[in-house]
Scaffold this motif. Structure first.
Motif, PDB file in Angstrom:
ATOM      1  N   ASP A   1       0.787  -1.326  -0.065  1.00 50.60           N
ATOM      2  CA  ASP A   1      -0.019  -0.015  -0.027  1.00 50.60           C
ATOM      3  C   ASP A   1       0.874   1.277   0.010  1.00 50.60           C
ATOM      4  O   ASP A   1       0.455   2.368   0.740  1.00 50.60           O
ATOM      5  CB  ASP A   1      -0.822   0.047   1.252  1.00 50.60           C
ATOM      6  CG  ASP A   1      -0.064   0.025   2.560  1.00 50.60           C
ATOM      7  OD1 ASP A   1       1.087  -0.240   2.379  1.00 50.60           O
ATOM      8  OD2 ASP A   1      -0.773   0.350   3.913  1.00 50.60           O
TER       9      ASP A   1
ATOM     10  N   GLY B   1       1.843   3.176  -2.559  1.00 44.57           N
ATOM     11  CA  GLY B   1       1.319   4.252  -3.522  1.00 44.57           C
ATOM     12  C   GLY B   1      -0.236   4.824  -3.079  1.00 44.57           C
ATOM     13  O   GLY B   1      -0.387   5.702  -3.430  1.00 44.57           O
ATOM     14  N   THR B   2      -0.644   3.879  -2.473  1.00 45.75           N
ATOM     15  CA  THR B   2      -2.106   4.185  -2.025  1.00 45.75           C
ATOM     16  C   THR B   2      -2.076   4.826  -0.539  1.00 45.75           C
ATOM     17  O   THR B   2      -3.085   5.681  -0.330  1.00 45.75           O
ATOM     18  CB  THR B   2      -3.002   3.160  -1.914  1.00 45.75           C
ATOM     19  OG1 THR B   2      -2.433   2.118  -1.304  1.00 45.75           O
ATOM     20  CG2 THR B   2      -3.176   2.520  -3.538  1.00 45.75           C
TER      21      THR B   2
ATOM     22  N   PRO C   1       1.341   8.493  -0.699  1.00 42.98           N
ATOM     23  CA  PRO C   1       0.242   8.974  -1.865  1.00 42.98           C
ATOM     24  C   PRO C   1       0.906   9.942  -2.618  1.00 42.98           C
ATOM     25  O   PRO C   1       0.198  10.061  -3.749  1.00 42.98           O
ATOM     26  CB  PRO C   1      -0.912   9.371  -0.851  1.00 42.98           C
ATOM     27  CG  PRO C   1      -0.253   9.756   0.309  1.00 42.98           C
ATOM     28  CD  PRO C   1       0.696   8.880   0.501  1.00 42.98           C
TER      29      PRO C   1
ATOM     30  N   LYS D   1       4.691   5.988  -9.109  1.00 46.28           N
ATOM     31  CA  LYS D   1       4.022   4.840  -8.671  1.00 46.28           C
ATOM     32  C   LYS D   1       4.008   3.725  -9.676  1.00 46.28           C
ATOM     33  O   LYS D   1       3.591   3.937 -10.811  1.00 46.28           O
ATOM     34  CB  LYS D   1       2.684   5.289  -8.052  1.00 46.28           C
ATOM     35  CG  LYS D   1       2.593   6.234  -7.175  1.00 46.28           C
ATOM     36  CD  LYS D   1       1.165   6.455  -6.696  1.00 46.28           C
ATOM     37  CE  LYS D   1       1.136   7.844  -5.669  1.00 46.28           C
ATOM     38  NZ  LYS D   1      -0.325   8.173  -5.422  1.00 46.28           N
TER      39      LYS D   1
ATOM     40  N   SER E   1      -6.268  -0.928   4.492  1.00 46.37           N
ATOM     41  CA  SER E   1      -5.273  -0.788   3.442  1.00 46.37           C
ATOM     42  C   SER E   1      -5.061  -1.930   2.506  1.00 46.37           C
ATOM     43  O   SER E   1      -3.971  -2.543   2.355  1.00 46.37           O
ATOM     44  CB  SER E   1      -3.686  -0.259   3.940  1.00 46.37           C
ATOM     45  OG  SER E   1      -3.958   0.735   4.653  1.00 46.37           O
TER      46      SER E   1
ATOM     47  N   GLN F   1      -4.120  -1.474  -6.999  1.00 42.26           N
ATOM     48  CA  GLN F   1      -3.267  -0.462  -7.911  1.00 42.26           C
ATOM     49  C   GLN F   1      -3.845   0.915  -7.493  1.00 42.26           C
ATOM     50  O   GLN F   1      -5.088   1.004  -7.776  1.00 42.26           O
ATOM     51  CB  GLN F   1      -3.381  -1.019  -9.296  1.00 42.26           C
ATOM     52  CG  GLN F   1      -2.634  -0.139 -10.223  1.00 42.26           C
ATOM     53  CD  GLN F   1      -2.548  -0.594 -11.851  1.00 42.26           C
ATOM     54  OE1 GLN F   1      -3.114  -1.611 -11.957  1.00 42.26           O
ATOM     55  NE2 GLN F   1      -2.189   0.419 -12.515  1.00 42.26           N
ATOM     56  N   ALA F   2      -2.955   1.775  -7.314  1.00 41.51           N
ATOM     57  CA  ALA F   2      -3.127   3.139  -7.176  1.00 41.51           C
ATOM     58  C   ALA F   2      -3.642   3.697  -8.518  1.00 41.51           C
ATOM     59  O   ALA F   2      -3.281   3.425  -9.727  1.00 41.51           O
ATOM     60  CB  ALA F   2      -2.051   3.894  -6.958  1.00 41.51           C
ATOM     61  N   ASP F   3      -4.732   4.899  -8.503  1.00 42.84           N
ATOM     62  CA  ASP F   3      -5.097   5.071  -9.874  1.00 42.84           C
ATOM     63  C   ASP F   3      -4.161   5.557 -10.681  1.00 42.84           C
ATOM     64  O   ASP F   3      -4.109   5.563 -11.896  1.00 42.84           O
ATOM     65  CB  ASP F   3      -6.278   6.445  -9.548  1.00 42.84           C
ATOM     66  CG  ASP F   3      -7.459   5.725  -8.628  1.00 42.84           C
ATOM     67  OD1 ASP F   3      -7.700   4.420  -8.985  1.00 42.84           O
ATOM     68  OD2 ASP F   3      -8.144   6.586  -8.143  1.00 42.84           O
TER      69      ASP F   3
END
Length: 220
Positions: free
Chosen positions: A127, A129-130, A134, A139, A186, A190-192
């Motif tokens: 987690d 990148g999320t 952030p 990422k 968490s 995958q982060a956007d």
């Protein structure tokens, strides 16, 4: 001076740690193995038979740290090098479970962010990148098929006398994937704004080069 933070997330067995180490060496960044930190906390909890309700107060006594020994990053529990002890299947499953406990995440969260504030780093985990970074400059979501991840792990363990079967490793990976993606705190995703890199058909060097190209395209 602004530091550069690279976040690499992905499922168990995707080669995040190995590839991130290779990329950090190529770019001259510090590599931060967050999985090793969580595994070490899991080892501490397991060895001391700590109940879930006692984890928060017990962690105050834990002494988890990353150190460089002869140029290699090692993880310590107190003065004990536990870098090898934390790589067993049992500790892998324990880490997947304990990493979902808020007190454990809070214990390691500030440690990770402090390192990132002070250094150019590549940090890998579930987690990063999320949640942890952030606002990372780059990422990446690193993955490979469950079958290929199991095959790589089997080859890695094949020479050991207590090596599990390929099917046992595959079942363990599938179970960990489900646990990581469905945990309440968490979850793995995958982060956007993360770039997907699938290494199913790539070897380690090709995978590292693919990551370097992504980073260079983002930060020049």
């Amino acid at each position: 001076m602004k530091t550069i933070n690279i976040a690499i997330d992905g499922p168990a067995g995707a080669g995040k740690s190995t590839i991130a180490k290779m990329v950090s060496k190529k770019l001259g960044y510090i590599y931060v193995d967050t999985g090793a930190l969580y595994r070490t906390v899991a080892l501490y909890i397991t060895e001391n038979n700590i109940a879930d309700e006692d984890i928060e107060k017990s962690l105050a006594k834990a002494d988890v740290s990353l150190r460089f020994v002869d140029g290699t990053q090692r993880v310590f529990l107190g003065d004990r090098d536990v870098s090898d002890l934390i790589r067993t299947p049992a500790i892998s499953m324990a880490a997947s479970r304990t990493s979902a406990i808020p007190a454990v995440r809070a214990y390691l969260f500030e440690t990770q962010q402090k390192i990132a504030r002070e250094n150019n780093i590549i940090m890998d985990g579930r987690d990063i990148g999320t949640v942890v970074l952030p606002n990372a400059d780059v990422k990446i979501f690193l993955t490979a098929s469950a079958e290929e991840r199991a095959n790589r792990r089997y080859k890695e363990l094949a020479e050991k006398p207590d090596c599990p079967t390929y099917q046992e490793i595959l079942d363990d990976i599938i179970k960990r994937d489900y646990a990581d993606m469905h945990r309440e705190i968490s979850p793995l995703k995958q982060a956007d704004d993360a770039v997907l890199v699938d290494t199913t058909t790539l070897n380690l060097e090709e995978s590292a080069e693919a990551i370097v190209k992504v980073i260079e395209s983002k930060i020049g």
